[in-house]
Design a protein around this motif. Structure first.
Motif, mmCIF file in Angstrom:
data_model
loop_
_atom_site.group_PDB
_atom_site.id
_atom_site.type_symbol
_atom_site.label_atom_id
_atom_site.label_comp_id
_atom_site.label_asym_id
_atom_site.label_seq_id
_atom_site.Cartn_x
_atom_site.Cartn_y
_atom_site.Cartn_z
ATOM 1 N N ARG A 1 -7.956 -6.523 -7.765
ATOM 2 C CA ARG A 1 -9.275 -6.540 -8.433
ATOM 3 C C ARG A 1 -9.389 -7.719 -9.384
ATOM 4 N NH1 ARG A 1 -13.590 -3.932 -8.435
ATOM 5 N NH2 ARG A 1 -13.666 -2.512 -6.686
ATOM 6 N N ARG A 2 -8.285 -7.985 -10.094
ATOM 7 C CA ARG A 2 -8.324 -9.100 -11.053
ATOM 8 C C ARG A 2 -8.236 -10.433 -10.326
ATOM 9 N NH1 ARG A 2 -5.066 -5.473 -15.286
ATOM 10 N NH2 ARG A 2 -6.914 -4.680 -16.312
ATOM 11 N N TRP B 1 4.393 -16.638 -4.909
ATOM 12 C CA TRP B 1 5.206 -15.435 -4.687
ATOM 13 C C TRP B 1 5.075 -14.982 -3.231
ATOM 14 C CZ3 TRP B 1 3.468 -10.418 -3.444
ATOM 15 C CH2 TRP B 1 4.453 -9.436 -3.463
ATOM 16 N N ASP C 1 0.876 -1.170 0.000
ATOM 17 C CA ASP C 1 0.000 0.000 0.000
ATOM 18 C C ASP C 1 0.915 1.223 0.000
ATOM 19 O OD1 ASP C 1 -2.216 1.506 0.015
ATOM 20 O OD2 ASP C 1 -3.078 0.677 1.848
ATOM 21 N N GLU D 1 1.329 1.926 -6.047
ATOM 22 C CA GLU D 1 0.401 0.951 -5.472
ATOM 23 C C GLU D 1 -0.887 0.767 -6.268
ATOM 24 O OE1 GLU D 1 -2.622 1.607 -3.002
ATOM 25 O OE2 GLU D 1 -2.634 3.226 -4.456
ATOM 26 N N PHE D 2 -1.180 1.649 -7.230
ATOM 27 C CA PHE D 2 -2.409 1.414 -8.005
ATOM 28 C C PHE D 2 -2.306 0.092 -8.774
ATOM 29 C CE2 PHE D 2 -1.851 1.934 -12.597
ATOM 30 C CZ PHE D 2 -0.575 2.447 -12.687
ATOM 31 N N ARG D 3 -1.088 -0.326 -9.067
ATOM 32 C CA ARG D 3 -0.914 -1.604 -9.781
ATOM 33 C C ARG D 3 -1.343 -2.777 -8.894
ATOM 34 N NH1 ARG D 3 1.534 0.075 -13.889
ATOM 35 N NH2 ARG D 3 3.058 1.731 -13.753
ATOM 36 N N TRP D 4 -1.005 -2.662 -7.593
ATOM 37 C CA TRP D 4 -1.372 -3.749 -6.682
ATOM 38 C C TRP D 4 -2.884 -3.796 -6.487
ATOM 39 C CZ3 TRP D 4 1.899 -7.477 -5.786
ATOM 40 C CH2 TRP D 4 3.273 -7.218 -5.895
ATOM 41 N N ARG D 5 -3.529 -2.620 -6.471
ATOM 42 C CA ARG D 5 -4.994 -2.599 -6.368
ATOM 43 C C ARG D 5 -5.598 -3.228 -7.626
ATOM 44 N NH1 ARG D 5 -2.929 -0.835 -2.509
ATOM 45 N NH2 ARG D 5 -2.909 -3.081 -2.209
ATOM 46 N N LYS D 6 -4.967 -2.929 -8.769
ATOM 47 C CA LYS D 6 -5.443 -3.498 -10.038
ATOM 48 C C LYS D 6 -5.313 -5.022 -9.993
ATOM 49 C CE LYS D 6 -7.135 -2.252 -13.913
ATOM 50 N NZ LYS D 6 -8.265 -1.359 -14.021
ATOM 51 N N LEU D 7 -4.164 -5.468 -9.486
ATOM 52 C CA LEU D 7 -3.945 -6.915 -9.387
ATOM 53 C C LEU D 7 -4.968 -7.549 -8.454
ATOM 54 C CD1 LEU D 7 -2.017 -9.295 -10.170
ATOM 55 C CD2 LEU D 7 -0.902 -8.908 -7.972
ATOM 56 N N ALA E 1 -6.107 -18.329 -13.133
ATOM 57 C CA ALA E 1 -4.726 -18.650 -13.540
ATOM 58 C C ALA E 1 -3.709 -17.833 -12.733
ATOM 59 C CB ALA E 1 -4.549 -18.372 -15.030
ATOM 60 N N LEU E 2 -4.166 -16.723 -12.164
ATOM 61 C CA LEU E 2 -3.256 -15.870 -11.378
ATOM 62 C C LEU E 2 -3.031 -16.420 -9.972
ATOM 63 C CD1 LEU E 2 -4.648 -12.281 -12.142
ATOM 64 C CD2 LEU E 2 -2.355 -13.068 -12.676
ATOM 65 N N PRO F 1 0.427 -18.633 -9.026
ATOM 66 C CA PRO F 1 1.677 -17.858 -9.026
ATOM 67 C C PRO F 1 1.718 -16.788 -7.931
ATOM 68 C CG PRO F 1 0.652 -17.798 -11.200
ATOM 69 C CD PRO F 1 -0.236 -18.614 -10.341
ATOM 70 N N VAL F 2 0.575 -16.174 -7.673
ATOM 71 C CA VAL F 2 0.543 -15.136 -6.623
ATOM 72 C C VAL F 2 0.804 -15.769 -5.254
ATOM 73 C CG1 VAL F 2 -0.962 -13.514 -5.393
ATOM 74 C CG2 VAL F 2 -0.905 -13.514 -7.893
#
Lengths: 183, 339
Positions: free
Chosen positions: A111-112, A128, A93, A103-109, A120-121, A124-125
């Motif tokens: 959401r998906r 990680w 965050d 951090e907007f990328r992490w929020r995007k991730l 499929a995500l 791997p998540v």
């Protein structure tokens, strides 16, 4: 243009014709890709996809369309270690000024990640996260991805959000003994 | 030979045929000439330099902000599943998948963006910047939003422009623009035209996609967008986000702006107004919501609608420009000394 020759594409008649043709072609491609009618657009996009993909100019402008999302969501992970201890992992965050550009990328991730269609995500998540929270003295024996979601109340109703929590994916690293979490 | 003699020597019908051909060909010729002029005319390079600088600066910030998560997003041990490249999609990580390759591509893209920013070897570094951005973005689609997409689109147009345009025009630096005793710095208008058309297409596409939405029709869309927790950025009073009247105003105002701006941008008298209103709307969105680089990418596109004089005004406001120009002013004593 200053100094040197204006170059083949601007100096010669053939060059100018080629550049005008390229420009016209690109505009046609853009119009076909963004065509208003969805049925026509689907067919048109198939026709121009090689050019669009090769140039990486894919685009979609259905922002907040046809309706903005009606769901607030958060995804986090619950980690169980081999000594029975547990830990909650939150995705990075940041502060809302500069950090938000990261951090907007992490929020995007997130959401998906919460959507079943993106399963499929999940693995791997989780793998990680296992590495991220890893400790030298204990092993990670389980990573559970948890989604916390709330459907927004009717606009103007002033009702508070009601959150639903669901563990939607469990990852058990290979070769680790099964350990029941300490409640 | 005078035209009168020509007329006398030529059969009347042939003369008429020639005239008719000319009159038939004149409109298409005029159209093609105007079309060529629209795309290829040279223009004072300030607007181009401003847009190029904004693009390169945004790419640099984009790369810096991805740095903390570089391996999380792009390494094989990161959060992405094995990336699938659809047909005709390319990226360097398709072929080079090691962590070393990720660092090399990052450094390459950063160097390219710095070169583009300063106006050095743009013909080489423009395409490299595009290649780097494309490689990063296509390798992990799950962390992208529309702002990233638009930035990649600008990089693609810029790469095409850099390839077809001589270095002397594409590499004009800010200092070149204001260097004394220099011919006027001109650059072809091609890149600005592509950006103008792209910006003009975005809004109708966005409005049409919204027209079927019930919340856009009943005027509540803005309220829902503002209430989504994971989008919220800076403080917006609850009295606004839960007020139906405010919601209607914001929703219909958004639609009205998105319908009007692409038209008003092309009318000289309303262009400035459209830029202010359009950018104002995007800044408002960016204040309230976490939209990443969307406002940055839109601003790059809006640069293309500025006149050279307006671009000059902005460029001269940059704090490092004035001192540099003062240093380059010709010494008033020197010409006297040669006398």
């Amino acid at each position: 243009m200053h100094g040197d020759s204006p170059g083949f594409f601007y100096r010669s008649r053939v060059g100018r014709l080629m550049l005008c043709a390229l420009s016209t072609g690109l505009v046609v491609v853009l119009i076909m890709w963004n065509f208003p009618d969805p049925d026509v657009r689907a067919g048109a996009q198939d026709q121009v996809r090689p050019v669009v993909n090769a140039l990486a100019i894919n685009q979609g402008w259905g922002l907040f369309a046809p309706n903005p999302t009606r769901t607030s969501a958060r995804v986090y992970a619950e980690i169980t270690f081999s000594d029975g201890s547990r830990e909650v992992f939150d995705f990075p965050d940041g502060e809302p000024f500069i950090g938000v550009l990261r951090e907007f990328r992490w929020r995007k991730l997130e959401r998906r990640l919460r959507q079943d269609k993106n399963s499929a995500l999940w693995r791997p998540v989780a793998q990680w996260i296992e590495v991220e929270v890893g400790r030298a003295d204990v092993d990670v024996v389980r990573v559970e991805l948890v989604r916390e979601q709330s459907r927004l109340a009717e606009a103007g109703s002033g009702k508070p959000l009601v959150w639903e929590v669901e563990r939607f994916h469990t990852y058990v690293p290979a070769g680790t003994p099964s350990v029941e979490p300490v409640e | 030979m005078c035209p009168r003699a020509l007329h006398r020597l030529s059969p009347l019908n042939e003369h008429v045929v020639i005239d008719r051909r000319r009159s038939l060909l004149a409109p298409p010729r005029r159209f093609f000439a105007a079309w060529g002029q629209f795309w290829l005319a040279p223009m004072r390079a300030s607007t181009y330099v401003l847009m190029r600088s904004a693009l390169a600066l945004t790419v640099i910030v984009w790369l810096v902000m991805v740095l903390p998560d570089l391996f999380a997003f792009y390494s094989e041990s990161g959060v992405r599943p094995n990336p699938v490249y659809s047909d005709y999609r390319y990226g360097l990580f398709q072929w080079f998948q090691s962590d070393t390759a990720i660092v090399v591509v990052l450094v390459m893209t950063l160097v390219a963006a710095c070169a583009v920013l300063s106006g050095n070897l743009v013909r080489l570094f423009g395409p490299l910047m595009w290649l780097g951005m494309m490689s990063f973005q296509l390798d992990n689609l799950s962390v992208l939003n529309a702002g990233d997409e638009l930035l990649r689109v600008w990089c693609a147009y810029f790469a095409i422009f850099a390839v077809v345009t001589p270095n002397s025009a594409s590499s004009i630096s800010v200092r070149d623009l204001y260097r004394p005793n220099r011919d006027e710095a001109l650059a072809p208008v091609w890149l600005l035209r592509m950006a103008q058309i792209q910006i003009t297409l975005i809004y109708p596409a966005s409005v049409i996609a919204k027209l079927d939405g019930g919340t856009w029709q009943d005027g509540t869309a803005a309220l829902y967008a503002l209430q989504v927790r994971d989008f919220q950025r800076l403080w917006v009073p609850e009295s606004l986000t839960d007020n139906l009247a405010v919601g209607r105003v914001l929703t219909y105002l958004t639609l009205a702006i998105e319908i009007a701006v692409p038209v008003l941008l092309w009318i000289p008298r309303t262009r400035r107004f459209a830029i202010v209103v359009g950018m104002g709307m995007h800044l408002g969105f960016d204040y309230a919501m976490r939209l990443g680089f969307f406002v940055w990418s839109m601003a790059i596109g809006y640069c293309a609608f500025l006149t050279p004089r307006e671009a000059d005004w902005i460029l001269r406001k940059l704090p490092w420009i004035e001192p540099a120009l003062e240093l380059e002013q010709p010494d008033p004593v020197a010409p006297m000394a040669t006398m």
